[in-house]
Design a protein around this motif. Structure first.
Motif, short mmCIF file in Angstrom:
data_model
loop_
_atom_site.label_atom_id
_atom_site.label_comp_id
_atom_site.label_asym_id
_atom_site.label_seq_id
_atom_site.Cartn_x
_atom_site.Cartn_y
_atom_site.Cartn_z
N GLU A 28 10.21 7.99 -12.64
CA GLU A 28 9.66 9.20 -12.05
C GLU A 28 8.16 9.28 -12.26
OE1 GLU A 28 11.82 12.83 -13.06
OE2 GLU A 28 13.56 11.57 -13.51
N TRP A 29 7.69 8.89 -13.43
CA TRP A 29 6.25 8.87 -13.71
C TRP A 29 5.56 7.90 -12.77
CZ3 TRP A 29 3.47 11.73 -17.29
CH2 TRP A 29 4.22 12.51 -18.17
N TRP A 30 6.16 6.73 -12.63
CA TRP A 30 5.56 5.69 -11.78
C TRP A 30 5.48 6.18 -10.34
CZ3 TRP A 30 2.70 1.64 -12.65
CH2 TRP A 30 2.46 0.75 -11.61
N CYS A 31 6.55 6.77 -9.84
CA CYS A 31 6.57 7.28 -8.46
C CYS A 31 5.50 8.35 -8.26
CB CYS A 31 7.95 7.84 -8.12
SG CYS A 31 9.22 6.60 -7.90
N ARG A 32 5.38 9.25 -9.23
CA ARG A 32 4.38 10.32 -9.10
C ARG A 32 2.98 9.75 -9.15
NH1 ARG A 32 2.76 14.18 -6.44
NH2 ARG A 32 1.71 15.84 -7.53
N LEU A 33 2.72 8.80 -10.04
CA LEU A 33 1.41 8.17 -10.11
C LEU A 33 1.07 7.51 -8.77
CD1 LEU A 33 -1.10 7.19 -11.66
CD2 LEU A 33 0.27 5.22 -12.39
N HIS A 34 2.02 6.75 -8.24
CA HIS A 34 1.80 6.08 -6.97
C HIS A 34 1.50 7.09 -5.86
CE1 HIS A 34 2.29 3.02 -3.86
NE2 HIS A 34 3.02 3.92 -3.20
N GLU A 35 2.28 8.16 -5.82
CA GLU A 35 2.08 9.18 -4.79
C GLU A 35 0.69 9.83 -4.91
OE1 GLU A 35 3.89 13.54 -3.66
OE2 GLU A 35 5.16 12.14 -4.75
N LEU A 36 0.27 10.13 -6.13
CA LEU A 36 -1.03 10.78 -6.32
C LEU A 36 -2.20 9.90 -5.92
CD1 LEU A 36 -0.48 12.64 -9.69
CD2 LEU A 36 -1.01 13.66 -7.47
N VAL A 37 -2.17 8.63 -6.31
CA VAL A 37 -3.34 7.78 -6.06
C VAL A 37 -3.35 7.14 -4.69
CG1 VAL A 37 -3.72 7.35 -8.53
CG2 VAL A 37 -2.39 5.71 -7.18
N GLN A 47 1.14 -3.22 -6.58
CA GLN A 47 -0.16 -3.74 -6.13
C GLN A 47 -0.98 -2.62 -5.48
OE1 GLN A 47 -0.02 -6.83 -3.17
NE2 GLN A 47 -1.98 -7.65 -3.83
N GLU A 48 -0.35 -1.82 -4.62
CA GLU A 48 -1.05 -0.70 -3.98
C GLU A 48 -1.50 0.33 -5.01
OE1 GLU A 48 1.44 1.04 -1.02
OE2 GLU A 48 1.57 -0.81 0.15
N THR A 49 -0.66 0.59 -5.99
CA THR A 49 -1.01 1.57 -7.04
C THR A 49 -2.21 1.09 -7.83
OG1 THR A 49 1.33 2.19 -7.21
CG2 THR A 49 -0.11 2.88 -8.99
N PHE A 50 -2.21 -0.17 -8.24
CA PHE A 50 -3.31 -0.72 -9.02
C PHE A 50 -4.61 -0.72 -8.22
CE2 PHE A 50 -0.32 -1.61 -12.13
CZ PHE A 50 -0.83 -2.29 -13.21
N LEU A 51 -4.54 -1.10 -6.93
CA LEU A 51 -5.73 -1.12 -6.09
C LEU A 51 -6.27 0.29 -5.88
CD1 LEU A 51 -4.71 -3.82 -3.46
CD2 LEU A 51 -6.44 -4.03 -5.27
N ALA A 52 -5.38 1.25 -5.69
CA ALA A 52 -5.82 2.64 -5.52
C ALA A 52 -6.48 3.16 -6.79
CB ALA A 52 -4.64 3.52 -5.12
#
Length: 66
Positions: A28-37, A47-52
């Motif tokens: 859930e934390w990972w999903c929220r982080l991805h959504e925010l960034v 990969q998208e999360t890290f680049l963002a």
């Protein structure tokens, strides 16, 4: 390019989520982080999360290679 105001909004939301969601699962934390960034509610792509996140810290210039 992301504005400083958008960066502050993301930082505020990250802090708020950290303060009020201590019992959430890691996924859930990972999903929220991805959504925010990324602004995407889709299945998180690391990969998208890290680049963002990198672009939030130091945006790429137009002449940077992908």
């Amino acid at each position: 390019m992301i504005s400083n105001e958008e960066k502050r909004d993301i930082a505020d939301e990250l802090r708020r989520y950290a303060a009020y969601h201590s019992g959430a699962y890691l996924s859930e934390w990972w999903c929220r982080l991805h959504e925010l960034v990324t602004g995407e509610v889709d299945f998180p792509n690391p990969q998208e999360t890290f680049l963002a996140l990198a672009d939030l810290i130091e945006p790429r210039s137009d002449d940077d290679d992908d």
